[in-house]
Write a protein that holds these residues in place. Structure first.
Motif, PDB file in Angstrom:
ATOM      1  N   CYS A   1      48.006  13.530  31.435  1.00 33.73           N
ATOM      2  CA  CYS A   1      47.068  14.706  31.025  1.00 33.73           C
ATOM      3  C   CYS A   1      45.872  14.961  32.076  1.00 33.73           C
ATOM      4  CB  CYS A   1      46.538  14.363  29.644  1.00 33.73           C
ATOM      5  SG  CYS A   1      45.662  12.869  29.489  1.00 33.73           S
ATOM      6  N   SER A   2      45.050  15.714  31.866  1.00 30.26           N
ATOM      7  CA  SER A   2      43.964  15.899  32.821  1.00 30.26           C
ATOM      8  C   SER A   2      43.034  14.620  32.773  1.00 30.26           C
ATOM      9  CB  SER A   2      43.207  17.291  32.327  1.00 30.26           C
ATOM     10  OG  SER A   2      42.625  17.109  31.032  1.00 30.26           O
ATOM     11  N   ALA A   3      43.031  14.084  31.563  1.00 32.57           N
ATOM     12  CA  ALA A   3      42.055  12.919  31.522  1.00 32.57           C
ATOM     13  C   ALA A   3      42.388  11.601  32.331  1.00 32.57           C
ATOM     14  CB  ALA A   3      41.896  12.248  30.013  1.00 32.57           C
ATOM     15  N   ASP A   4      43.899  11.693  32.727  1.00 34.86           N
ATOM     16  CA  ASP A   4      44.276  10.662  33.668  1.00 34.86           C
ATOM     17  C   ASP A   4      43.852  10.904  34.970  1.00 34.86           C
ATOM     18  OD1 ASP A   4      45.911   9.558  31.485  1.00 34.86           O
ATOM     19  OD2 ASP A   4      47.708  10.444  32.016  1.00 34.86           O
ATOM     20  N   LEU A   5      43.859  12.358  35.527  1.00 32.05           N
ATOM     21  CA  LEU A   5      43.315  12.819  36.602  1.00 32.05           C
ATOM     22  C   LEU A   5      41.854  12.421  37.009  1.00 32.05           C
ATOM     23  CD1 LEU A   5      45.230  16.068  36.807  1.00 32.05           C
ATOM     24  CD2 LEU A   5      45.903  14.387  37.973  1.00 32.05           C
ATOM     25  N   ALA A   6      41.134  12.537  36.043  1.00 36.77           N
ATOM     26  CA  ALA A   6      39.723  12.432  36.118  1.00 36.77           C
ATOM     27  C   ALA A   6      39.862  10.857  36.338  1.00 36.77           C
ATOM     28  CB  ALA A   6      38.886  12.748  34.832  1.00 36.77           C
ATOM     29  N   ARG A   7      40.341   9.868  35.329  1.00 37.51           N
ATOM     30  CA  ARG A   7      40.260   8.710  35.704  1.00 37.51           C
ATOM     31  C   ARG A   7      40.712   7.928  37.077  1.00 37.51           C
ATOM     32  NH1 ARG A   7      41.550   8.472  30.222  1.00 37.51           N
ATOM     33  NH2 ARG A   7      43.674   8.287  30.478  1.00 37.51           N
ATOM     34  N   LEU A   8      41.734   8.780  37.689  1.00 38.01           N
ATOM     35  CA  LEU A   8      42.160   8.471  38.968  1.00 38.01           C
ATOM     36  C   LEU A   8      40.950   8.689  39.909  1.00 38.01           C
ATOM     37  CD1 LEU A   8      46.035   9.792  39.035  1.00 38.01           C
ATOM     38  CD2 LEU A   8      44.964   7.414  38.882  1.00 38.01           C
ATOM     39  N   ILE A   9      40.315   9.872  39.878  1.00 32.76           N
ATOM     40  CA  ILE A   9      39.212  10.085  40.755  1.00 32.76           C
ATOM     41  C   ILE A   9      38.238   8.946  40.600  1.00 32.76           C
ATOM     42  CG2 ILE A   9      37.394  11.790  41.546  1.00 32.76           C
ATOM     43  CD1 ILE A   9      39.359  14.073  40.573  1.00 32.76           C
ATOM     44  N   GLU A  10      37.885   8.786  39.171  1.00 28.67           N
ATOM     45  CA  GLU A  10      36.762   7.702  39.300  1.00 28.67           C
ATOM     46  C   GLU A  10      37.191   6.465  39.777  1.00 28.67           C
ATOM     47  OE1 GLU A  10      36.460   8.155  34.750  1.00 28.67           O
ATOM     48  OE2 GLU A  10      35.065   9.870  35.174  1.00 28.67           O
ATOM     49  N   ALA A  11      38.474   6.333  39.676  1.00 28.50           N
ATOM     50  CA  ALA A  11      39.000   4.649  40.192  1.00 28.50           C
ATOM     51  C   ALA A  11      38.781   4.588  41.721  1.00 28.50           C
ATOM     52  CB  ALA A  11      40.492   4.454  39.743  1.00 28.50           C
ATOM     53  N   VAL A  12      39.010   5.977  42.471  1.00 28.80           N
ATOM     54  CA  VAL A  12      38.728   6.007  43.861  1.00 28.80           C
ATOM     55  C   VAL A  12      37.336   5.788  44.238  1.00 28.80           C
ATOM     56  CG1 VAL A  12      38.987   7.459  45.577  1.00 28.80           C
ATOM     57  CG2 VAL A  12      40.969   7.402  44.150  1.00 28.80           C
TER      58      VAL A  12
ATOM     59  N   ASP B   1      40.386   2.766  45.145  1.00 30.75           N
ATOM     60  CA  ASP B   1      41.426   2.432  44.597  1.00 30.75           C
ATOM     61  C   ASP B   1      42.579   3.261  45.602  1.00 30.75           C
ATOM     62  OD1 ASP B   1      44.103   2.195  43.407  1.00 30.75           O
ATOM     63  OD2 ASP B   1      43.133   1.552  41.419  1.00 30.75           O
ATOM     64  N   ARG B   2      43.580   2.573  46.297  1.00 28.91           N
ATOM     65  CA  ARG B   2      44.534   3.391  47.140  1.00 28.91           C
ATOM     66  C   ARG B   2      45.686   3.810  46.288  1.00 28.91           C
ATOM     67  NH1 ARG B   2      43.794   2.969  52.701  1.00 28.91           N
ATOM     68  NH2 ARG B   2      42.203   1.498  53.347  1.00 28.91           N
TER      69      ARG B   2
ATOM     70  N   TRP C   1      38.901  11.886  48.885  1.00 25.77           N
ATOM     71  CA  TRP C   1      38.685  10.325  49.123  1.00 25.77           C
ATOM     72  C   TRP C   1      37.349  10.275  49.341  1.00 25.77           C
ATOM     73  CZ3 TRP C   1      40.888   5.842  48.419  1.00 25.77           C
ATOM     74  CH2 TRP C   1      40.579   4.788  49.356  1.00 25.77           C
ATOM     75  N   ARG C   2      36.714  10.749  50.237  1.00 23.64           N
ATOM     76  CA  ARG C   2      35.229  10.552  50.595  1.00 23.64           C
ATOM     77  C   ARG C   2      34.295  11.075  49.757  1.00 23.64           C
ATOM     78  NH1 ARG C   2      36.857  13.762  55.908  1.00 23.64           N
ATOM     79  NH2 ARG C   2      35.314  15.120  54.897  1.00 23.64           N
ATOM     80  N   LYS C   3      34.575  11.863  49.027  1.00 23.11           N
ATOM     81  CA  LYS C   3      33.437  12.441  48.079  1.00 23.11           C
ATOM     82  C   LYS C   3      33.615  12.279  46.599  1.00 23.11           C
ATOM     83  CE  LYS C   3      31.602  15.898  51.182  1.00 23.11           C
ATOM     84  NZ  LYS C   3      31.305  17.148  51.221  1.00 23.11           N
ATOM     85  N   ALA C   4      34.673  11.120  46.382  1.00 21.76           N
ATOM     86  CA  ALA C   4      35.051  10.959  44.881  1.00 21.76           C
ATOM     87  C   ALA C   4      33.858  10.621  44.254  1.00 21.76           C
ATOM     88  CB  ALA C   4      35.928   9.740  44.894  1.00 21.76           C
ATOM     89  N   GLU C   5      32.922   9.881  44.558  1.00 15.72           N
ATOM     90  CA  GLU C   5      31.622   9.292  43.800  1.00 15.72           C
ATOM     91  C   GLU C   5      30.905  10.647  43.064  1.00 15.72           C
ATOM     92  OE1 GLU C   5      30.738   9.635  48.086  1.00 15.72           O
ATOM     93  OE2 GLU C   5      32.196   8.423  46.757  1.00 15.72           O
ATOM     94  N   GLN C   6      31.299  11.787  43.877  1.00 15.68           N
ATOM     95  CA  GLN C   6      30.360  13.101  43.571  1.00 15.68           C
ATOM     96  C   GLN C   6      30.993  13.804  42.290  1.00 15.68           C
ATOM     97  OE1 GLN C   6      29.887  15.710  46.788  1.00 15.68           O
ATOM     98  NE2 GLN C   6      28.745  13.879  48.105  1.00 15.68           N
ATOM     99  N   PHE C   7      32.132  13.421  42.054  1.00 15.13           N
ATOM    100  CA  PHE C   7      32.888  13.953  40.896  1.00 15.13           C
ATOM    101  C   PHE C   7      32.142  13.374  39.507  1.00 15.13           C
ATOM    102  CE2 PHE C   7      36.152  13.405  37.310  1.00 15.13           C
ATOM    103  CZ  PHE C   7      36.365  14.718  37.239  1.00 15.13           C
ATOM    104  N   ASP C   8      31.967  14.426  38.727  1.00 16.82           N
ATOM    105  CA  ASP C   8      31.288  14.207  37.484  1.00 16.82           C
ATOM    106  C   ASP C   8      32.379  15.016  36.461  1.00 16.82           C
ATOM    107  OD1 ASP C   8      29.730  14.276  35.191  1.00 16.82           O
ATOM    108  OD2 ASP C   8      27.945  14.985  36.115  1.00 16.82           O
TER     109      ASP C   8
END
Length: 190
Positions: free
Chosen positions: A10-21, A26-27, A67-74
């Motif tokens: 689901c889309s929540a899984d995608l958001a969790r992946l970005i947050e893990a990066v 997380d490679r 990868w470089r800007k994952a911390e900007q994801f909200d």
């Protein structure tokens, strides 16, 4: 599409992946994101008439930006898909702007390249020059002075009046009379 430790359901899984990066670089999470999004981004770009190789390169660049800007994801501001496709769209716009600037630069640089004159153009130019010189010889000395100062030296009418110490109206009258005489002599060139 499962990848080693991550499965996207689901889309929540995608958001969790970005947050893990973002949190731990997380490679495996990034690999899952890449496997999921890179082909989709490429397909969207190809539907907008981008060649396959360029679309693939831009998809990879988009994922590198993730990868470089994952911390900007909200996730409160945008979903994972919206955030990633916005990155891809912005990169596509940047590429289009660079291409446009490149085309404009090419056009501008070509403007300054003089093509060698064609023989008939040289003949026409020399004939025009001969006719203009002959027409100028039909002007009075006073008319010729104001025409030379105005058209060949680019002086303003007021400056000509001061230089020749004559009224401004006289300068304008002489120019008007000279132009009328030149027009009579060169009618088919004007």
């Amino acid at each position: 599409m499962p990848t080693r430790a991550y499965e996207i359901t689901c889309s929540a899984d995608l958001a969790r992946l970005i947050e893990a990066v973002a949190a731990t670089r997380d490679r495996e999470a990034f690999t899952a994101l890449f496997d999921y999004y890179a082909p989709r981004i490429k397909a969207v770009l190809m539907r907008s008439n981008m060649p396959a190789a360029a679309a693939e390169e831009l998809a990879q660049e988009a994922m590198l930006t993730v990868w470089r800007k994952a911390e900007q994801f909200d996730r409160a501001r945008a979903g994972a898909s919206a955030w990633i496709f916005t990155i891809a769209r912005n990169l596509r716009i940047d590429v289009a702007r660079r291409e446009q600037r490149s085309k404009l630069f090419d056009l501008e640089s070509n403007e300054f390249l003089d093509a060698p004159p064609q023989p008939d153009e040289e003949l026409d130019a020399s004939e025009r020059e001969r006719r203009v010189r002959a027409a100028l010889s039909h002007l009075t000395d006073d008319q010729l002075k104001v025409v030379r100062l105005s058209f060949f030296e680019g002086q303003a009418h007021g400056d000509i009046a001061r230089e020749l110490k004559i009224p401004l109206g006289t300068v304008k009258s002489r120019i008007r009379l000279a132009m009328n005489r030149l027009k009579d002599c060169l009618g088919d060139l004007t």
